[in-house]
Design an enzyme around this catalytic site. Structure first.
Site, PDB file in Angstrom:
ATOM      1  N   ARG A 171       0.831  -1.205   0.000  1.00 10.63           N
ATOM      2  CA  ARG A 171       0.000   0.000   0.000  1.00 10.63           C
ATOM      3  C   ARG A 171       0.870   1.261   0.000  1.00 10.63           C
ATOM      4  NH1 ARG A 171      -5.106   0.125   2.146  1.00 10.63           N
ATOM      5  NH2 ARG A 171      -4.659   1.943   3.425  1.00 10.63           N
ATOM      6  N   ARG A 175      10.039   5.098  -3.072  1.00 12.27           N
ATOM      7  CA  ARG A 175      10.535   5.962  -4.148  1.00 12.27           C
ATOM      8  C   ARG A 175      11.990   6.324  -3.951  1.00 12.27           C
ATOM      9  NH1 ARG A 175       6.319   9.707  -2.343  1.00 12.27           N
ATOM     10  NH2 ARG A 175       4.436   9.024  -3.420  1.00 12.27           N
ATOM     11  N   ARG A 246      -9.324  -6.117  13.305  1.00 16.36           N
ATOM     12  CA  ARG A 246      -8.600  -5.305  14.283  1.00 16.36           C
ATOM     13  C   ARG A 246      -9.478  -4.122  14.640  1.00 16.36           C
ATOM     14  NH1 ARG A 246      -4.790  -7.260  17.172  1.00 16.36           N
ATOM     15  NH2 ARG A 246      -3.500  -5.367  17.261  1.00 16.36           N
ATOM     16  N   ARG A 277       0.165   5.549  16.303  1.00 17.90           N
ATOM     17  CA  ARG A 277       0.394   6.888  15.765  1.00 17.90           C
ATOM     18  C   ARG A 277      -0.381   7.929  16.556  1.00 17.90           C
ATOM     19  NH1 ARG A 277      -2.382   5.524   9.842  1.00 17.90           N
ATOM     20  NH2 ARG A 277      -4.419   4.964  10.665  1.00 17.90           N
ATOM     21  N   GLU A 297      -3.569   6.460  18.802  1.00 16.08           N
ATOM     22  CA  GLU A 297      -4.243   5.256  18.299  1.00 16.08           C
ATOM     23  C   GLU A 297      -3.604   3.986  18.869  1.00 16.08           C
ATOM     24  OE1 GLU A 297      -4.723   4.966  14.072  1.00 16.08           O
ATOM     25  OE2 GLU A 297      -5.463   7.022  13.908  1.00 16.08           O
ATOM     26  N   TYR A 345      -9.911  -4.827   2.873  1.00 18.69           N
ATOM     27  CA  TYR A 345      -9.190  -3.627   3.347  1.00 18.69           C
ATOM     28  C   TYR A 345      -9.266  -2.551   2.254  1.00 18.69           C
ATOM     29  CZ  TYR A 345      -5.096  -1.236   5.542  1.00 18.69           C
ATOM     30  OH  TYR A 345      -4.227  -0.367   6.137  1.00 18.69           O
ATOM     31  N   ASP A 347      -9.825   1.171   0.609  1.00 19.52           N
ATOM     32  CA  ASP A 347      -9.709   2.611   0.838  1.00 19.52           C
ATOM     33  C   ASP A 347     -11.026   3.270   0.432  1.00 19.52           C
ATOM     34  OD1 ASP A 347      -7.153   2.602   1.801  1.00 19.52           O
ATOM     35  OD2 ASP A 347      -6.222   2.891  -0.151  1.00 19.52           O
TER      36      ASP A 347
HETATM   37  N1  UDP Z   1       3.491   0.635   7.927  1.00 17.48           N
HETATM   38  C1  UDP Z   1       4.699   0.519   8.573  1.00 17.48           C
HETATM   39  N2  UDP Z   1       5.249   1.613   9.164  1.00 17.48           N
HETATM   40  C2  UDP Z   1       4.646   2.821   9.134  1.00 17.48           C
HETATM   41  C3  UDP Z   1       3.407   2.949   8.460  1.00 17.48           C
HETATM   42  C4  UDP Z   1       2.842   1.829   7.879  1.00 17.48           C
HETATM   43  O1  UDP Z   1       5.266  -0.558   8.634  1.00 17.48           O
HETATM   44  O2  UDP Z   1       5.191   3.779   9.712  1.00 17.48           O
HETATM   45  C5  UDP Z   1       2.890  -0.576   7.320  1.00 17.48           C
HETATM   46  C6  UDP Z   1       2.025  -1.332   8.316  1.00 17.48           C
HETATM   47  O3  UDP Z   1       2.172  -2.703   8.056  1.00 17.48           O
HETATM   48  C7  UDP Z   1       0.639  -0.863   7.959  1.00 17.48           C
HETATM   49  C8  UDP Z   1       0.751  -0.751   6.448  1.00 17.48           C
HETATM   50  O4  UDP Z   1       2.072  -0.248   6.236  1.00 17.48           O
HETATM   51  O5  UDP Z   1      -0.345  -1.785   8.335  1.00 17.48           O
HETATM   52  C9  UDP Z   1      -0.278   0.145   5.785  1.00 17.48           C
HETATM   53  O6  UDP Z   1      -0.206   1.420   6.350  1.00 17.48           O
HETATM   54  P1  UDP Z   1      -1.299   2.518   6.074  1.00 17.48           P
HETATM   55  O7  UDP Z   1      -0.753   3.811   6.563  1.00 17.48           O
HETATM   56  O8  UDP Z   1      -1.733   2.414   4.654  1.00 17.48           O
HETATM   57  O9  UDP Z   1      -2.468   2.043   7.036  1.00 17.48           O
HETATM   58  P2  UDP Z   1      -3.871   2.727   7.412  1.00 17.48           P
HETATM   59  O10 UDP Z   1      -3.698   4.198   7.226  1.00 17.48           O
HETATM   60  O11 UDP Z   1      -4.895   2.087   6.516  1.00 17.48           O
HETATM   61  O12 UDP Z   1      -4.040   2.358   8.837  1.00 17.48           O
END
Ligand code: UDP
Length: 364
Positions: A171, A175, A246, A277, A297, A345, A347
């Site tokens: 996801r 880059r 979850r 986060r 969170e 999952y 978006d």
């Molecule tokens: N992820 C990570 N470190 C980070 C942010 C995301 O390893 O700092 C990984 C983690 O496995 C997470 C996935 O990337 O479940 C997808 O993150 P995303 O931010 O897309 O999750 P959402 O915003 O849907 O909670």
């Protein structure tokens, strides 16, 4: 019949479908067991700030039809998501890009970054990544994996990275340019004034009943067809056993400061910090209010009765979902849709796309 459609769930899938059905002259009733519309994108004003009550939602899409569709209901600002990751006393830019690599290794060029990653993974011999750990290692090497992925992912999913599907990490963009935009999509932003207003407009002129649990009162409703956006396993009384989800617990507080963390999203990637986060909501809309609202969170395992947030799309659950899907296909006059109805999952843009496609098929 009193209604053509009963839409169960006033989240994005349900609201888009209801709006399309209304436009076609259908009589629609939307119900939700919560006391508000908007599903998990619901925002509520606190201290003049639109707070994302069920976790932050940043709209992004490459689908022009979806972008035009959602822009009928709100004006979007030019917010670009650029989270910061904190690992112990180190701070990195996300997603994984030249800013991250430069800080991690003290290098400047893409060639240097690629060489370090290649050196770190050369002995691992990963050809086809089978799980999230192998996928992450093969993309970014061991340092980035250990510091920015492993701890965060294990907190987020409550599972070892070896037991999670590779797609979850794909996801995120990777880059070799200096670009902190978390998404690759053509269009991105936050609806000015919050998400809830979008739902008020979408559902304008449609009957709504809030605080009603469909599964406890199935017989009460009089409609030709049902659009069900709740949990598919719960609909079928968990006959094959429950799917896993979850949930997220939020600790939200008002802080008497103008600016708490200087960014909308700060990820805490080490295992030892219990939350994943911290969101500072005002920064999504460039707020200048005198106070600020933050949400920590905490990701937790879901149990029946809790609010589900993320489907755990590993092999075991996907196989179980297929069994429920078979039941769903046999059930007459009902459509299952959205993150919970399709156990996916999704978006936001993909939910809208799915609902519009279903509406086209169903209402033509
Ligand atoms: N992820 C990570 N470190 C980070 C942010 C995301 O390893 O700092 C990984 C983690 O496995 C997470 C996935 O990337 O479940 C997808 O993150 P995303 O931010 O897309 O999750 P959402 O915003 O849907 O909670």
């Amino acid at each position: 019949m009193k209604y053509d459609y009963l839409v169960v769930g006033a989240g994005l899938y349900g609201a888009v479908f209801a709006n399309e059905a209304k436009k076609k002259g259908k009589k629609v009733l939307v119900i939700d067991r919560r006391d508000h519309i908007g599903g998990n994108t619901y925002t509520k004003e606190i201290e003049g700030i639109n707070v994302h009550i069920y976790g932050c939602h940043i709209f992004h899409t490459s689908n022009k039809e979806v972008w035009n569709y959602i822009n009928q209901f709100a004006e979007f600002n030019n917010f670009i998501n650029s989270p910061v990751a904190v690992y112990k006393d180190e701070l990195y830019n996300l997603p994984f890009n030249m800013n991250t690599f430069s800080k991690m290794w003290g290098i400047k060029t893409p060639e240097e970054a690629k060489k370090i990653i290649a050196d770190q993974i050369k002995d691992l011999n990963i050809t086809e990544p089978k799980n999230l750990e192998e996928q992450a290692l093969s993309l970014v090497g061991t340092d980035v994996y250990e510091k920015l992925i492993k701890g965060y992912t294990e907190k987020q999913w409550g599972r070892d990275c070896k037991d999670l599907p590779a797609f979850i990490i794909k996801r995120l963009p990777l880059r070799f340019v200096y670009d902190n935009n978390y998404f690759n999509d053509r269009y991105q932003g936050i609806p000015m004034g919050g998400y809830t207003k979008i739902f008020e407009k979408m559902l304008d002129g449609i009957d709504i009943e809030l605080g009603v649990d469909f599964l406890k009162k199935k017989g009460r409703f009089d409609a030709e067809k049902i659009v069900f956006t709740g949990q598919i396993d719960e609909y079928f009384d968990n006959v094959y056993g429950p799917l896993e989800y979850r949930k997220v617990r939020f600790e939200t507080e008002v802080i008497d400061k103008e600016n708490y963390q200087g960014n909308a999203v700060v990820n805490y990637t080490e295992r030892e910090v219990p939350y994943t986060r911290v969101i500072e909501h005002k920064h999504f809309e460039y707020g200048t209010q005198p106070k600020t609202v933050i949400s920590k969170e905490y990701s937790e395992e879901w149990k029946p009765g809790d609010e589900p947030y993320y489907p755990v799309n590993n092999e075991k659950n996907n196989a179980l979902y297929e069994k429920y899907k078979e039941l769903a296909e046999k059930e007459g006059n009902i459509i299952f849709g959205g993150r919970l109805g399709e156990y996916k999952y999704y978006d936001m843009d993909k939910v809208i796309e799915a609902a519009l496609n279903m509406a086209k098929k169903e209402l033509s």
